[in-house]
Scaffold this active site. Sequence first.
Site, mmCIF file in Angstrom:
data_model
loop_
_atom_site.group_PDB
_atom_site.id
_atom_site.type_symbol
_atom_site.label_atom_id
_atom_site.label_comp_id
_atom_site.label_asym_id
_atom_site.label_seq_id
_atom_site.Cartn_x
_atom_site.Cartn_y
_atom_site.Cartn_z
ATOM 1 N N LYS A 14 0.823 -1.216 0.000
ATOM 2 C CA LYS A 14 0.000 0.000 0.000
ATOM 3 C C LYS A 14 0.862 1.273 0.000
ATOM 4 O O LYS A 14 0.595 2.187 -0.760
ATOM 5 C CB LYS A 14 -0.911 0.046 1.245
ATOM 6 C CG LYS A 14 -1.889 -1.111 1.362
ATOM 7 C CD LYS A 14 -2.814 -0.930 2.558
ATOM 8 C CE LYS A 14 -2.137 -0.970 3.914
ATOM 9 N NZ LYS A 14 -1.615 -2.294 4.324
ATOM 10 N N ARG A 90 -9.734 0.609 8.285
ATOM 11 C CA ARG A 90 -9.377 -0.751 8.679
ATOM 12 C C ARG A 90 -10.542 -1.461 9.366
ATOM 13 O O ARG A 90 -10.412 -2.616 9.755
ATOM 14 C CB ARG A 90 -8.193 -0.713 9.648
ATOM 15 C CG ARG A 90 -6.844 -0.933 8.971
ATOM 16 C CD ARG A 90 -5.784 -0.834 10.050
ATOM 17 N NE ARG A 90 -4.586 -1.556 9.723
ATOM 18 C CZ ARG A 90 -3.536 -1.034 9.099
ATOM 19 N NH1 ARG A 90 -3.572 0.194 8.655
ATOM 20 N NH2 ARG A 90 -2.457 -1.768 8.902
ATOM 21 N N ARG A 129 11.314 -6.643 5.259
ATOM 22 C CA ARG A 129 11.236 -5.212 5.597
ATOM 23 C C ARG A 129 11.719 -4.982 7.033
ATOM 24 O O ARG A 129 12.385 -3.989 7.326
ATOM 25 C CB ARG A 129 9.787 -4.735 5.440
ATOM 26 C CG ARG A 129 9.620 -3.255 5.719
ATOM 27 C CD ARG A 129 8.225 -2.780 5.412
ATOM 28 N NE ARG A 129 7.306 -3.056 6.500
ATOM 29 C CZ ARG A 129 5.998 -2.811 6.457
ATOM 30 N NH1 ARG A 129 5.455 -2.319 5.366
ATOM 31 N NH2 ARG A 129 5.226 -3.064 7.489
ATOM 32 N N ARG A 135 10.875 -1.142 12.529
ATOM 33 C CA ARG A 135 9.523 -1.127 13.097
ATOM 34 C C ARG A 135 9.354 -2.229 14.124
ATOM 35 O O ARG A 135 9.699 -3.381 13.879
ATOM 36 C CB ARG A 135 8.480 -1.272 11.971
ATOM 37 C CG ARG A 135 8.194 0.047 11.295
ATOM 38 C CD ARG A 135 7.241 -0.088 10.147
ATOM 39 N NE ARG A 135 5.988 -0.759 10.493
ATOM 40 C CZ ARG A 135 4.913 -0.745 9.714
ATOM 41 N NH1 ARG A 135 4.951 -0.077 8.568
ATOM 42 N NH2 ARG A 135 3.825 -1.384 10.062
ATOM 43 N N ARG A 146 -1.050 -9.424 13.197
ATOM 44 C CA ARG A 146 -1.606 -8.385 12.308
ATOM 45 C C ARG A 146 -2.409 -9.020 11.182
ATOM 46 O O ARG A 146 -3.453 -8.509 10.782
ATOM 47 C CB ARG A 146 -0.476 -7.519 11.739
ATOM 48 C CG ARG A 146 0.042 -6.514 12.760
ATOM 49 C CD ARG A 146 1.462 -6.097 12.478
ATOM 50 N NE ARG A 146 1.639 -5.350 11.253
ATOM 51 C CZ ARG A 146 2.790 -5.270 10.594
ATOM 52 N NH1 ARG A 146 3.860 -5.929 11.034
ATOM 53 N NH2 ARG A 146 2.880 -4.548 9.505
HETATM 54 P P1 ADP Z 1 0.772 -2.283 7.795
HETATM 55 O O1 ADP Z 1 -0.238 -2.068 6.712
HETATM 56 O O2 ADP Z 1 2.070 -2.822 7.315
HETATM 57 O O3 ADP Z 1 0.231 -3.089 8.955
HETATM 58 P P2 ADP Z 1 0.549 0.515 8.787
HETATM 59 O O4 ADP Z 1 1.707 1.454 8.793
HETATM 60 O O5 ADP Z 1 -0.602 0.837 7.891
HETATM 61 O O6 ADP Z 1 1.194 -0.897 8.431
HETATM 62 O O7 ADP Z 1 -0.041 0.349 10.276
HETATM 63 C C1 ADP Z 1 0.775 0.015 11.372
HETATM 64 C C2 ADP Z 1 -0.073 -0.120 12.637
HETATM 65 O O8 ADP Z 1 -0.673 1.140 12.952
HETATM 66 C C3 ADP Z 1 -1.253 -1.084 12.548
HETATM 67 O O9 ADP Z 1 -0.890 -2.433 12.815
HETATM 68 C C4 ADP Z 1 -2.173 -0.527 13.640
HETATM 69 O O10 ADP Z 1 -1.720 -0.872 14.928
HETATM 70 C C5 ADP Z 1 -1.977 0.983 13.499
HETATM 71 N N1 ADP Z 1 -2.962 1.564 12.539
HETATM 72 C C6 ADP Z 1 -2.685 2.129 11.342
HETATM 73 N N2 ADP Z 1 -3.810 2.524 10.723
HETATM 74 C C7 ADP Z 1 -4.833 2.193 11.547
HETATM 75 C C8 ADP Z 1 -6.251 2.313 11.470
HETATM 76 N N3 ADP Z 1 -6.846 2.849 10.395
HETATM 77 N N4 ADP Z 1 -6.998 1.842 12.508
HETATM 78 C C9 ADP Z 1 -6.431 1.295 13.589
HETATM 79 N N5 ADP Z 1 -5.105 1.129 13.727
HETATM 80 C C10 ADP Z 1 -4.294 1.578 12.717
#
Ligand code: ADP
Length: 193
Positions: A14, A90, A129, A135, A146
């Site tokens: 993404k 999400r 990654r 991270r 996740r």
């Molecule tokens: P990835 O898609 O690799 O999991 P992101 O950078 O999009 O990584 O998100 C990392 C973390 O941030 C998620 O696992 C969650 O804990 C939090 N997060 C990000 N966006 C949201 C969201 N829209 N709602 C709830 N938690 C979120």
Amino acid sequence: MLNIVIFGAPGSGKGTQSVLIAQKYGLVHLSTGDILRDEIAKGTTIGKFANTLISKGDLVPDDLIIKLLNQKIIEHKGFCNGFIFDGFPRTVTQAQALDEMLAQNGKKLSLMLDLQVKESMLIDRLIARGKTSGRSDDNLETIQKRLTIYHHVTAPVVDFYKSTKRFNAISNNTTVEDCFLQIEKLIDSFKLI
Ligand code: ADP
């Protein structure tokens, strides 16, 4: 005005595709993961709270993330060609809230792009990654959590966008370039409508 949701499991690409889309179409890239990591880096109260959840692989609460995103939409109001939303929504609650926030600002969502990647490839990409990202959530145990949350809580968002006819599947099992070509085709044909 072009407002796009880029959707997909962790590791589906993404962030990478969002940067390319934002560049080509002049959109503001709003990544909720980046917004939260920025709060963590700044050591804010929100950042400290979010860090405890993110490092365990849990989602942050809907009301918190919706508020943070709304602030960003308002900040850029009137100053851009549109947004690419990366990592949001999400949950179905977040998807409904996004439609409401856009409507309040006289905008609406044009397209939802679902990046589809084989599960084994997602895990390989995230582990690779993790070697350089620094991270706290890119380790096998947290990656598996996740992915489980993605399948149970986030995947139903697909039906929400199917029912409102904004859903588009994009296969991302080969290269960044091939994926972006599919996306460009879709966006360009949408703009012709
Ligand atoms: P990835 O898609 O690799 O999991 P992101 O950078 O999009 O990584 O998100 C990392 C973390 O941030 C998620 O696992 C969650 O804990 C939090 N997060 C990000 N966006 C949201 C969201 N829209 N709602 C709830 N938690 C979120």
